[in-house]
Structure formats: structure tokens, C-alpha cells
Design an enzyme around this catalytic site. Structure first.
Site, PDB file in Angstrom:
ATOM      1  CG  ASN A 188      37.188  43.783  38.688  1.00  0.00           C
ATOM      2  OD1 ASN A 188      36.334  43.450  39.189  1.00  0.00           O
ATOM      3  ND2 ASN A 188      38.483  43.964  38.590  1.00  0.00           N
ATOM      4  CG  ASP A 245      42.793  39.567  45.508  1.00  0.00           C
ATOM      5  OD1 ASP A 245      42.732  39.294  43.712  1.00  0.00           O
ATOM      6  OD2 ASP A 245      43.839  40.126  45.185  1.00  0.00           O
ATOM      7  CB  SER A 305      35.562  45.735  41.455  1.00  0.00           C
ATOM      8  OG  SER A 305      37.165  46.678  40.191  1.00  0.00           O
TER       9      SER A 305
HETATM   10  C1  FPP Z   1      39.875  38.361  41.597  1.00  0.00           C
HETATM   11  O1  FPP Z   1      40.609  37.966  41.316  1.00  0.00           O
HETATM   12  C2  FPP Z   1      38.324  37.447  41.675  1.00  0.00           C
HETATM   13  C3  FPP Z   1      37.488  38.436  40.907  1.00  0.00           C
HETATM   14  C4  FPP Z   1      37.336  39.542  40.119  1.00  0.00           C
HETATM   15  C5  FPP Z   1      37.022  37.467  40.569  1.00  0.00           C
HETATM   16  C6  FPP Z   1      35.567  37.285  41.882  1.00  0.00           C
HETATM   17  C7  FPP Z   1      34.306  36.322  41.651  1.00  0.00           C
HETATM   18  C8  FPP Z   1      33.780  35.255  41.206  1.00  0.00           C
HETATM   19  C9  FPP Z   1      34.439  34.377  42.136  1.00  0.00           C
HETATM   20  C10 FPP Z   1      32.800  34.606  40.804  1.00  0.00           C
HETATM   21  C11 FPP Z   1      31.733  35.120  41.359  1.00  0.00           C
HETATM   22  C12 FPP Z   1      30.419  34.455  41.088  1.00  0.00           C
HETATM   23  C13 FPP Z   1      29.400  34.026  41.974  1.00  0.00           C
HETATM   24  C14 FPP Z   1      27.845  33.843  41.161  1.00  0.00           C
HETATM   25  C15 FPP Z   1      28.771  35.073  42.599  1.00  0.00           C
HETATM   26  P1  FPP Z   1      41.861  38.313  40.449  1.00  0.00           P
HETATM   27  O2  FPP Z   1      41.614  37.742  39.216  1.00  0.00           O
HETATM   28  O3  FPP Z   1      41.465  39.473  40.263  1.00  0.00           O
HETATM   29  O4  FPP Z   1      43.157  37.480  40.481  1.00  0.00           O
HETATM   30  P2  FPP Z   1      44.474  37.923  40.956  1.00  0.00           P
HETATM   31  O5  FPP Z   1      43.963  39.211  41.550  1.00  0.00           O
HETATM   32  O6  FPP Z   1      45.127  37.073  41.062  1.00  0.00           O
HETATM   33  O7  FPP Z   1      44.760  38.083  39.531  1.00  0.00           O
END
Ligand code: FPP
Length: 240
Positions: A62, A14, A59
């Protein structure tokens, strides 16, 4: 003392968005930085002898994000799975997808399934990518599966329910890590974390590196897992 290295580590990655916003960058740049962190942690987990590494990449909730962000995340996953699959196979890492495949856009699903195929004979660490995953959905799928099978009430067991989960053979996580200073589970592996150790850090996911991963493993090793028993019972069992 707990066991030294957790067999299964599951991570809620996160804080990509906040990492980017703090740097006055767009959220997508945060996800790109998040991918670099994924690469580091996969390598480290493999080197440390972790057997299963589950990453919460997307998720079931998402899908409600802005369309452009969803598209960018799908694109990132597709691109990186294509790029990394061969190297993962060379490192004996097996990729597996965890979640509702029917929701994924065709190109992302194809890239994920190709990565599964390319790495299918790896016998080392399993890299489980939770994409379009929701813990409640998974439990509901289990219940529906039992009903479809016509299982009688007295035949309903944890084991039978699990047989209908997305990856029935995946052991429960020993350690769950969540970054970004949020203390929530957010519908991740709800059934499976019943006895997992939880570790939270304030760092945003793109700042979570090998050193921080090692720190989480150290904390895990210092915890005593009792699975509902007393300390004395656990100690006695260890000495036999
Ligand atoms: C949460 O940060 C992160 C995600 C919803 C996406 C995570 C995905 C990746 C790192 C890419 C994965 C790639 C592979 C190949 C597995 P957020 O956007 O919720 O952050 P915030 O809470 O600060 O808004």
C-alpha cells in the site's frame, strides 16, 4: 461440526475505495467509513468471545498508493488509535501492532505504540493491527533471524522460524474473512493461514456489519476442520 467460535479471526478489509466511488465520493471518505466498520466489528468480536482479531489495515504494497491517500490513511490510523486507546483498555482489549514498524511515519508509529502501552495489561481480546505488513517480508525476516543466530540446517524447525516473526506468540487464524468480492490473500499472513478457513463476501468493507460478522462465524461453525486427517479420525478424536 467445527468449533463454535473461532479463537482467531483475521480480516482483509477490502473495498473502501469502491464503496466511495459508487457513491461518487472521494476514496478517503471510503476509508473514513471503513473506520466505522472497524469499530463495530471490534466490539462484536469482543462480545462474541473471539480471542484474537487481526485487521489488515495497510499492506507493505500500500506504500505505492498515491501520496495523498497514504498520508490520509496514516492520519486516520493515528487519530483513531489516539481516540480509542483508552476505551479499548476499559474494555480489556489489548492492541498490538503487526508489521514493519521502521516504515511508519513517526506520528503514526507513536500513536500505535502508545495504544500498545495504554492497553498492555488488558487480558481480553487482542486487537492485532497489521500495518505495513507483508507476509513474504515476515517469512524473510524469519529466515534472516535464523541466519543471524547461526542455526544449523538440522536445527531449522517451524518453531524456530516463527520465533523471528513479528508476533511469535500469535496463534494461527482459524478464520480469514475478505470483503469486496476479491478471492485473494494478497500477501496476508501467508505462513499462518495454512489451515485457516476462508470466507469471502461481496460486500464492501464499510457495509460489513455485526450481522455479517455473525454470518461468517456461523459458516465457520458449520465447517469441518480436518487438518489433513480423515473425517473418521476427527470424529474419533472428538469422542475421546
Ligand atoms: C482497502 O480498501 C482498505 C484499506 C487499504 C485500508 C483499510 C484501513 C482502514 C479501514 C482504517 C483502519 C483504521 C484503524 C484505526 C485500524 P481499498 O482502498 O483497497 O478499496 P478498493 O479495493 O475498493 O480500492
Amino acid at each position: 461440526m467445527g468449533e463454535s467460535v473461532p479463537r482467531h479471526v483475521a480480516i482483509i478489509m477490502d473495498g473502501n475505495g469502491r464503496w466511495a466511488e459508487n457513491k461518487l465520493l472521494g476514496r478517503i471518505r471510503g476509508h473514513v467509513a471503513g473506520v466505522s466498520a472497524v469499530r463495530k466489528i471490534v466490539r462484536r468480536a469482543n462480545d462474541r468471545g473471539v480471542r484474537y482479531l487481526t485487521l489488515f489495515a495497510f499492506s507493505s504494497e500500500n506504500w505505492n498508493r498515491p501520496r495523498t491517500e497514504v498520508a490520509a490513511l496514516m492520519q486516520l490510523m493515528k487519530f483513531n488509535l489516539r481516540r480509542e486507546a483508552k476505551e479499548l483498555a476499559e474494555n480489556n482489549v489489548r492492541v498490538r501492532l503487526l508489521g514493519d514498524r521502521s516504515m511508519l511515519p513517526e506520528p503514526a508509529l507513536k500513536a500505535a505504540e502508545e495504544a500498545e502501552e495504554i492497553t498492555k495489561s488488558s487480558t481480553g481480546m487482542e486487537l492485532v493491527l497489521a500495518i505495513s505488513y507483508g507476509g513474504r517480508d515476515e517469512i524473510l525476516e524469519g529466515v534472516k533471524g535464523l541466519i543471524r543466530e547461526g542455526v544449523k540446517e538440522e536445527e531449522v524447525t517451524e518453531k524456530r522460524l516463527r520465533e523471528h516473526f513479528y508476533l511469535p506468540d500469535l496463534p494461527d487464524p482459524d478464520l480469514v474473512i475478505r470483503t469486496s468480492g476479491e478471492y485473494r490473500i494478497s500477501n496476508f499472513l501467508l505462513w499462518q493461514i495454512a489451515y485457516s478457513e476462508l470466507y469471502f463476501t461481496d460486500l464492501y468493507w464499510p457495509d460489513f456489519d455485526e450481522k455479517e460478522f455473525d454470518r461468517a462465524l456461523e459458516v465457520f461453525a458449520s465447517r469441518e476442520r480436518r487438518f489433513g486427517k480423515t473425517s473418521a479420525q476427527v470424529e474419533r478424536e472428538k469422542s475421546v
